[in-house]
Design a protein around this motif. Structure first.
Motif, PDB file in Angstrom:
ATOM      1  N   ASN A  49       0.864  -1.175   0.000  1.00  0.00           N
ATOM      2  CA  ASN A  49       0.000   0.000   0.000  1.00  0.00           C
ATOM      3  C   ASN A  49       0.901   1.226   0.000  1.00  0.00           C
ATOM      4  OD1 ASN A  49       0.982  -0.010   2.596  1.00  0.00           O
ATOM      5  ND2 ASN A  49      -0.980   0.375   3.574  1.00  0.00           N
ATOM      6  N   TYR A  50       0.319   2.344  -0.362  1.00  0.00           N
ATOM      7  CA  TYR A  50       1.162   3.498  -0.653  1.00  0.00           C
ATOM      8  C   TYR A  50       0.373   4.766  -0.381  1.00  0.00           C
ATOM      9  CZ  TYR A  50       4.173   6.579  -3.412  1.00  0.00           C
ATOM     10  OH  TYR A  50       4.993   7.586  -3.819  1.00  0.00           O
ATOM     11  N   GLU A  51       0.841   5.576   0.564  1.00  0.00           N
ATOM     12  CA  GLU A  51       0.133   6.800   0.948  1.00  0.00           C
ATOM     13  C   GLU A  51       0.631   7.996   0.150  1.00  0.00           C
ATOM     14  OE1 GLU A  51       0.875   7.216   5.128  1.00  0.00           O
ATOM     15  OE2 GLU A  51      -0.929   6.089   5.659  1.00  0.00           O
ATOM     16  N   ARG A  52      -0.306   8.798  -0.330  1.00  0.00           N
ATOM     17  CA  ARG A  52       0.042  10.076  -0.965  1.00  0.00           C
ATOM     18  C   ARG A  52      -0.953  11.127  -0.502  1.00  0.00           C
ATOM     19  NH1 ARG A  52      -0.150  10.979  -6.511  1.00  0.00           N
ATOM     20  NH2 ARG A  52      -1.694   9.353  -6.835  1.00  0.00           N
ATOM     21  N   PHE A  53      -0.440  12.295  -0.139  1.00  0.00           N
ATOM     22  CA  PHE A  53      -1.290  13.391   0.313  1.00  0.00           C
ATOM     23  C   PHE A  53      -0.867  14.684  -0.372  1.00  0.00           C
ATOM     24  CE2 PHE A  53      -1.318  10.332   3.789  1.00  0.00           C
ATOM     25  CZ  PHE A  53      -2.684  10.181   4.006  1.00  0.00           C
ATOM     26  N   MET A  54      -1.842  15.570  -0.564  1.00  0.00           N
ATOM     27  CA  MET A  54      -1.544  16.860  -1.177  1.00  0.00           C
ATOM     28  C   MET A  54      -0.595  17.659  -0.288  1.00  0.00           C
ATOM     29  SD  MET A  54      -4.206  19.848  -2.360  1.00  0.00           S
ATOM     30  CE  MET A  54      -5.061  18.807  -3.535  1.00  0.00           C
ATOM     31  N   PHE A  55      -0.840  17.630   1.011  1.00  0.00           N
ATOM     32  CA  PHE A  55       0.041  18.284   1.983  1.00  0.00           C
ATOM     33  C   PHE A  55       0.487  17.263   3.032  1.00  0.00           C
ATOM     34  CE2 PHE A  55      -2.608  21.659   0.236  1.00  0.00           C
ATOM     35  CZ  PHE A  55      -1.680  22.636  -0.060  1.00  0.00           C
ATOM     36  N   GLY A  56      -0.446  16.739   3.763  1.00  0.00           N
ATOM     37  CA  GLY A  56      -0.241  15.723   4.777  1.00  0.00           C
ATOM     38  C   GLY A  56      -1.620  15.249   5.174  1.00  0.00           C
ATOM     39  N   ARG A  57      -1.712  14.207   5.971  1.00  0.00           N
ATOM     40  CA  ARG A  57      -3.023  13.663   6.314  1.00  0.00           C
ATOM     41  C   ARG A  57      -3.921  14.736   6.925  1.00  0.00           C
ATOM     42  NH1 ARG A  57      -5.192   8.709   6.666  1.00  0.00           N
ATOM     43  NH2 ARG A  57      -3.179   7.676   6.322  1.00  0.00           N
ATOM     44  N   ALA A 313      12.397  24.762   0.586  1.00  0.00           N
ATOM     45  CA  ALA A 313      12.411  26.061  -0.089  1.00  0.00           C
ATOM     46  C   ALA A 313      11.261  26.169  -1.078  1.00  0.00           C
ATOM     47  CB  ALA A 313      13.748  26.268  -0.793  1.00  0.00           C
ATOM     48  N   ALA A 314      11.020  25.101  -1.840  1.00  0.00           N
ATOM     49  CA  ALA A 314       9.945  25.129  -2.833  1.00  0.00           C
ATOM     50  C   ALA A 314       8.588  25.280  -2.167  1.00  0.00           C
ATOM     51  CB  ALA A 314       9.986  23.858  -3.677  1.00  0.00           C
ATOM     52  N   VAL A 315       8.370  24.544  -1.083  1.00  0.00           N
ATOM     53  CA  VAL A 315       7.083  24.618  -0.389  1.00  0.00           C
ATOM     54  C   VAL A 315       6.884  25.994   0.241  1.00  0.00           C
ATOM     55  CG1 VAL A 315       5.801  23.723   1.595  1.00  0.00           C
ATOM     56  CG2 VAL A 315       6.862  22.144  -0.018  1.00  0.00           C
ATOM     57  N   GLU A 316       7.964  26.589   0.762  1.00  0.00           N
ATOM     58  CA  GLU A 316       7.861  27.929   1.344  1.00  0.00           C
ATOM     59  C   GLU A 316       7.403  28.940   0.298  1.00  0.00           C
ATOM     60  OE1 GLU A 316      10.668  31.194   3.736  1.00  0.00           O
ATOM     61  OE2 GLU A 316      11.347  29.116   3.488  1.00  0.00           O
ATOM     62  N   VAL A 317       7.923  28.827  -0.906  1.00  0.00           N
ATOM     63  CA  VAL A 317       7.513  29.742  -1.973  1.00  0.00           C
ATOM     64  C   VAL A 317       6.076  29.459  -2.398  1.00  0.00           C
ATOM     65  CG1 VAL A 317       7.960  30.461  -4.349  1.00  0.00           C
ATOM     66  CG2 VAL A 317       9.870  30.103  -2.776  1.00  0.00           C
ATOM     67  N   LEU A 318       5.742  28.191  -2.613  1.00  0.00           N
ATOM     68  CA  LEU A 318       4.393  27.841  -3.061  1.00  0.00           C
ATOM     69  C   LEU A 318       3.333  28.226  -2.038  1.00  0.00           C
ATOM     70  CD1 LEU A 318       5.049  24.348  -4.673  1.00  0.00           C
ATOM     71  CD2 LEU A 318       4.391  26.441  -5.865  1.00  0.00           C
ATOM     72  N   ALA A 319       3.675  28.136  -0.747  1.00  0.00           N
ATOM     73  CA  ALA A 319       2.718  28.492   0.298  1.00  0.00           C
ATOM     74  C   ALA A 319       2.290  29.951   0.198  1.00  0.00           C
ATOM     75  CB  ALA A 319       3.318  28.215   1.675  1.00  0.00           C
ATOM     76  N   SER A 320       3.096  30.773  -0.448  1.00  0.00           N
ATOM     77  CA  SER A 320       2.777  32.193  -0.598  1.00  0.00           C
ATOM     78  C   SER A 320       1.484  32.408  -1.366  1.00  0.00           C
ATOM     79  CB  SER A 320       3.911  32.923  -1.328  1.00  0.00           C
ATOM     80  OG  SER A 320       5.150  32.690  -0.702  1.00  0.00           O
ATOM     81  N   ILE A 321       1.128  31.444  -2.221  1.00  0.00           N
ATOM     82  CA  ILE A 321      -0.077  31.584  -3.041  1.00  0.00           C
ATOM     83  C   ILE A 321      -1.025  30.405  -2.836  1.00  0.00           C
ATOM     84  CG2 ILE A 321       1.097  32.988  -4.776  1.00  0.00           C
ATOM     85  CD1 ILE A 321       1.185  30.443  -6.547  1.00  0.00           C
ATOM     86  N   GLY A 322      -0.862  29.683  -1.713  1.00  0.00           N
ATOM     87  CA  GLY A 322      -1.720  28.536  -1.447  1.00  0.00           C
ATOM     88  C   GLY A 322      -1.421  27.352  -2.335  1.00  0.00           C
ATOM     89  N   GLY A 323      -0.183  27.256  -2.817  1.00  0.00           N
ATOM     90  CA  GLY A 323       0.178  26.202  -3.755  1.00  0.00           C
ATOM     91  C   GLY A 323       0.632  24.928  -3.075  1.00  0.00           C
ATOM     92  N   TYR A 324       0.694  23.862  -3.861  1.00  0.00           N
ATOM     93  CA  TYR A 324       1.174  22.574  -3.361  1.00  0.00           C
ATOM     94  C   TYR A 324       2.078  21.930  -4.399  1.00  0.00           C
ATOM     95  CZ  TYR A 324      -2.588  20.671  -6.321  1.00  0.00           C
ATOM     96  OH  TYR A 324      -3.412  20.367  -7.379  1.00  0.00           O
ATOM     97  N   ILE A 496      -7.615  15.071  -1.362  1.00  0.00           N
ATOM     98  CA  ILE A 496      -6.370  15.524  -0.741  1.00  0.00           C
ATOM     99  C   ILE A 496      -5.518  14.363  -0.240  1.00  0.00           C
ATOM    100  CG2 ILE A 496      -7.321  17.773  -0.106  1.00  0.00           C
ATOM    101  CD1 ILE A 496      -7.562  16.730   2.778  1.00  0.00           C
ATOM    102  N   GLY A 497      -6.026  13.126  -0.369  1.00  0.00           N
ATOM    103  CA  GLY A 497      -5.240  11.974   0.053  1.00  0.00           C
ATOM    104  C   GLY A 497      -5.699  10.705  -0.637  1.00  0.00           C
ATOM    105  N   LEU A 498      -4.750   9.844  -0.994  1.00  0.00           N
ATOM    106  CA  LEU A 498      -5.042   8.552  -1.623  1.00  0.00           C
ATOM    107  C   LEU A 498      -4.121   7.494  -1.028  1.00  0.00           C
ATOM    108  CD1 LEU A 498      -5.246   9.636  -5.378  1.00  0.00           C
ATOM    109  CD2 LEU A 498      -7.158   8.757  -4.029  1.00  0.00           C
ATOM    110  N   THR A 499      -4.715   6.372  -0.583  1.00  0.00           N
ATOM    111  CA  THR A 499      -3.922   5.258  -0.073  1.00  0.00           C
ATOM    112  C   THR A 499      -4.427   3.965  -0.702  1.00  0.00           C
ATOM    113  OG1 THR A 499      -3.605   6.403   2.044  1.00  0.00           O
ATOM    114  CG2 THR A 499      -3.087   4.056   1.984  1.00  0.00           C
ATOM    115  N   PRO A 500      -3.872   3.574  -1.844  1.00  0.00           N
ATOM    116  CA  PRO A 500      -4.276   2.306  -2.453  1.00  0.00           C
ATOM    117  C   PRO A 500      -3.596   1.120  -1.773  1.00  0.00           C
ATOM    118  CG  PRO A 500      -2.641   3.393  -3.820  1.00  0.00           C
ATOM    119  CD  PRO A 500      -2.915   4.324  -2.676  1.00  0.00           C
ATOM    120  N   THR A 501      -4.362   0.059  -1.533  1.00  0.00           N
ATOM    121  CA  THR A 501      -3.813  -1.217  -1.073  1.00  0.00           C
ATOM    122  C   THR A 501      -3.940  -2.184  -2.236  1.00  0.00           C
ATOM    123  OG1 THR A 501      -4.454  -0.777   1.217  1.00  0.00           O
ATOM    124  CG2 THR A 501      -3.971  -3.060   0.644  1.00  0.00           C
ATOM    125  N   LEU A 502      -2.838  -2.451  -2.907  1.00  0.00           N
ATOM    126  CA  LEU A 502      -2.885  -3.160  -4.178  1.00  0.00           C
ATOM    127  C   LEU A 502      -3.320  -4.607  -4.025  1.00  0.00           C
ATOM    128  CD1 LEU A 502       0.362  -1.697  -5.780  1.00  0.00           C
ATOM    129  CD2 LEU A 502      -1.993  -0.929  -6.082  1.00  0.00           C
TER     130      LEU A 502
END
Length: 513
Positions: A49-57, A313-324, A496-502
């Motif tokens: 299984n594999y967790e992916r989140f846009m930001f975090g859970r 650094a990338a997340v700090e910049v993206l957070a300026s405009i609500g980015g991910y 905002i989150g996907l966890t497939p269990t294959l």
């Protein structure tokens, strides 16, 4: 379906990549395939299984979590013990799905592309820890360090004295204010603003000595020309190609305003991050173009001499405009901006496809304020990387505007919900750091964020069969229509989150609205 795995560890004894192949069933590629006549040994007992989140859970802002999971291989016979002696960290893997053992290799579906961390040996198995390609961005953004060899005015270049040895060189992306440049040649009073080329020291307040404005002269193409330049007291010259600045008289506290990025359009959050992660490869140009169009506001970040990862650094910049910043299942870096979900969703999720009928859980977000409607939003902008006290500036010939600027690290853009001040007297007052350079842009972003966080926000978790959402990915909108929480008529929700269990073909999906 059978699963096929390719892994690319390195053999330390040769320094060469060794591609190994395993399957949930034995499989051989055809002579016409690439690679041809290649055997996948039957070893996979759990594709994982594999967790992916846009930001975090359950989060809608902050640093993107590196997705992870594991793949289990059979090792009852000990034939895979040799894997212990291979180097796995940061090496690639590819997981494919095939209809059955008789299907053509060319008909395979790519299920997941990423990197590996290490192998473990629980009992009769091998467990391969896998990570998405965000893990590659955990490397430091700056690998260059000062040599500490500048021991005279003619020898050692601009590498600082022994106190700077192995200290990381600063980088600048976009536009930044009151940067404290690094003294790299004390004999010629040469400072380094950034180790990457600068497009210019901008406007009349480009450089100051303890708040006193210095006078710009010329830009020189080489270090030698910069050293040879004739300066008088209160003047400075630059070598923008090397990010250097030279003054005639050693300043008390030197601060510089500087820019990187040839045009204003090159200094948006999207364009800055695109440059930051370019070396990692595998980015979606369409995503970056769309994000730039959504918010082209000027941003900037100076890394200083401390260690900073590319991801931070990338997340700090993206957070300026609500980015991910995320990675899709094919290993491509994707960017976007968190928006309220609207319109019809890509799929409808209701009692017909939610496992357990109406088995859906609602939880508060893990954001500051836990999803309670906010009373206000403040965006901090225009950071001063060096600040002064009023006492420092007491006898300085500076304007009132500069004095007000210099004593505050941040400028503030605040918007308030009058309704929530009454309705939610204990609602959070949210504060967001940003790399934005202008008040108008900061106020626009604060207004946009208040529209999101002034209302209660919910996170719902449910499980569906993976083949019900074959193309759904992070950031997509689905229509949520269970006969719960007043949603039977269907409401839009953002994934905002996907966890497939294959092994079970079940995916846990986390949505936000």
């Amino acid at each position: 379906m059978i699963y096929l795995l390719e892994i690319d560890p390195v053999d330390p004894s040769t320094g060469q990549v060794v591609t190994l192949r395993y399957g949930s069933a034995g499989f051989t590629t055809w002579p016409s395939d690439t690679p041809s006549n290649t055997w996948f040994e039957e070893r996979i007992v759990d594709p994982g299984n594999y967790e992916r989140f846009m930001f975090g859970r359950s989060r809608t802002r902050g640093e993107s979590d590196v997705g992870g999971g594991d793949i289990q291989l059979a090792n009852a016979d000990g034939a895979l013990d040799f894997l212990l002696n291979l180097a796995f960290d940061g090496r690639a893997f590819r997981l494919y799905g095939l209809a059955d053992e008789t299907a053509a290799w060319a008909s395979r579906d790519t299920i997941l592309v990423g990197t590996m961390e290490q192998v473990e040996f629980p009992s009769r198995r091998v467990s391969i820890r896998i990570r998405d390609r965000l893990a590659l961005l955990r490397d430091t953004i700056q690998t260059q360090t000062y040599a500490g060899t500048t021991i005279s005015g003619v020898a050692g270049g601009v590498e600082g004295n022994k106190d700077l040895k192995d200290v990381r060189k600063p980088l600048l992306f976009g536009r930044a204010f009151s940067i404290p440049p690094v003294l790299v040649d004390q004999f010629n009073s040469i400072y380094q603003v950034a180790a990457n080329p600068l497009t210019g020291i901008f406007n009349v307040s480009a450089a100051r000595d303890n708040g006193v404005l210095l006078t710009a002269t010329s830009d020189y193409p080489t270090l030698a020309a910069l050293k040879a330049a004739t300066l008088t007291g209160g003047q400075y010259a630059t070598c923008l190609a090397l990010g250097l600045l030279r003054v005639q008289t050693r300043p008390s506290t030197l601060t510089v305003d500087a820019t990187e990025g040839a045009t204003l359009a090159d200094r948006s959050a999207a364009r800055i991050v695109q440059r930051m992660i370019a070396s990692a490869g595998g980015t979606s140009a369409a995503d970056f173009n769309a994000l730039h169009t959504a918010n082209p506001a000027e941003c900037g970040i100076w890394t200083g001499t401390h260690e900073t990862t590319i991801l931070s650094a990338a997340v700090e910049v993206l957070a300026s405009i609500g980015g991910y910043l995320t990675v899709d299942r094919l290993g491509v870096y994707r960017v976007g901006r968190l928006e309220l979900p609207t319109g019809p969703g890509e799929v409808v999720l209701d009692e017909t496809n939610i496992l357990g009928g109406e088995a859906i859980s609602r939880q508060a977000t893990n954001d500051d304020g836990d999803g309670v409607p906010a009373r206000s939003v403040t965006v901090q902008w225009g950071r001063a990387y060096t600040t002064f006290s009023e006492e420092d500036l007491k006898n300085v010939n500076a304007t009132d505007a500069y004095r007000a600027f210099a004593v505050q690290e941040w400028r503030l853009a605040k918007v308030t919900s009058a309704a929530n001040v009454t309705l939610h007297p204990k609602g959070p007052e949210l504060v967001f750091d940003s790399c934005l350079c202008n008040e108008t842009d900061a106020m626009a972003e604060a207004t946009r964020l208040l529209a999101i966080y002034a209302a209660r926000r919910d996170v719902f978790t449910l499980q569906v069969a993976a083949d019900e959402i074959p193309t759904v990915d992070l950031g997509d909108v689905v229509t949520l229509a269970p006969n719960r929480f007043g949603m039977a008529a269907g409401v839009p929700a953002r994934v905002i989150g996907l966890t497939p269990t294959l092994s079970t073909n079940i995916t846990e999906i986390e949505v936000w609205r």
